[in-house]
Enzyme design. Structure first.
Site, short mmCIF file in Angstrom:
data_model
loop_
_atom_site.label_atom_id
_atom_site.label_comp_id
_atom_site.label_asym_id
_atom_site.label_seq_id
_atom_site.Cartn_x
_atom_site.Cartn_y
_atom_site.Cartn_z
CG HIS A 5 -0.28 0.09 2.53
ND1 HIS A 5 -0.09 -1.01 3.32
CD2 HIS A 5 0.27 1.13 3.21
CE1 HIS A 5 0.52 -0.66 4.43
NE2 HIS A 5 0.77 0.63 4.39
NE ARG A 9 1.50 11.08 8.90
CZ ARG A 9 2.67 10.63 8.44
NH1 ARG A 9 3.12 11.04 7.28
NH2 ARG A 9 3.38 9.79 9.15
CD GLU A 56 -1.71 2.95 6.41
OE1 GLU A 56 -1.48 3.64 7.42
OE2 GLU A 56 -0.94 2.04 6.03
CG ASN A 60 -2.28 11.20 12.58
OD1 ASN A 60 -2.07 10.20 13.23
ND2 ASN A 60 -1.64 11.46 11.44
CG HIS A 74 1.67 11.56 -9.99
ND1 HIS A 74 2.85 12.12 -10.45
CD2 HIS A 74 1.49 10.45 -10.75
CE1 HIS A 74 3.33 11.38 -11.44
NE2 HIS A 74 2.52 10.35 -11.63
CD GLU A 122 0.49 10.54 -14.86
OE1 GLU A 122 0.90 10.92 -15.96
OE2 GLU A 122 1.19 9.93 -14.03
#
Length: 126
Positions: A5, A9, A56, A60, A74, A122
């Site tokens: 993965h 964030r 993923e 937070n 990207h 993209e």
């Protein structure tokens, strides 16, 4: 070995999940809260994690936004028709930052869109 993965964030997890599932057509594969660490992980993708790489999305709880930095590039997605993919993103309120057309110094048709946190995606026409 294989890529499992890529982690991003995100400031608003529900908004990001909606973008990747409703706008880009991925599936929410799993989501788990970690109250002790005050974060939530959500995994999205086009296929199960056992079949291919996924994203993923890490939220937070105490961080509403991030500076993207200059090192990030990207995420690339293969599409049948880049112009139509841009139209679908635009119709769902997404942001197209580069319309479909040949890449500079080449013939491959590409386009760019942004997710709600400003990460570039993209589209590469098949």
């Amino acid at each position: 070995m294989r890529i499992l993965h890529t982690m991003l964030r995100v400031g608003d997890l529900d908004r990001s999940i909606d973008f990747y599932t409703s706008v880009l057509g991925m599936r929410l594969l799993r989501r788990k809260d970690y109250p002790g660490g005050r974060f939530t992980l959500a995994f999205v993708g086009y296929q199960d994690e056992s079949e291919g790489a996924v994203l993923e999305l890490t939220h937070n709880w105490d961080t509403p936004t991030y500076d993207l930095g200059t090192g990030y590039g990207h995420i690339a997605l293969q599409v049948e028709n880049a112009a139509q993919a841009c139209d679908r993103v635009r119709e769902k309120g997404g942001k197209v930052t580069r319309e479909a057309g040949p890449m500079k110094h080449g013939t491959t048709v590409i386009a760019f869109v942004e997710d709600p946190d400003g990460y570039k995606i993209e589209f590469i026409e098949r």
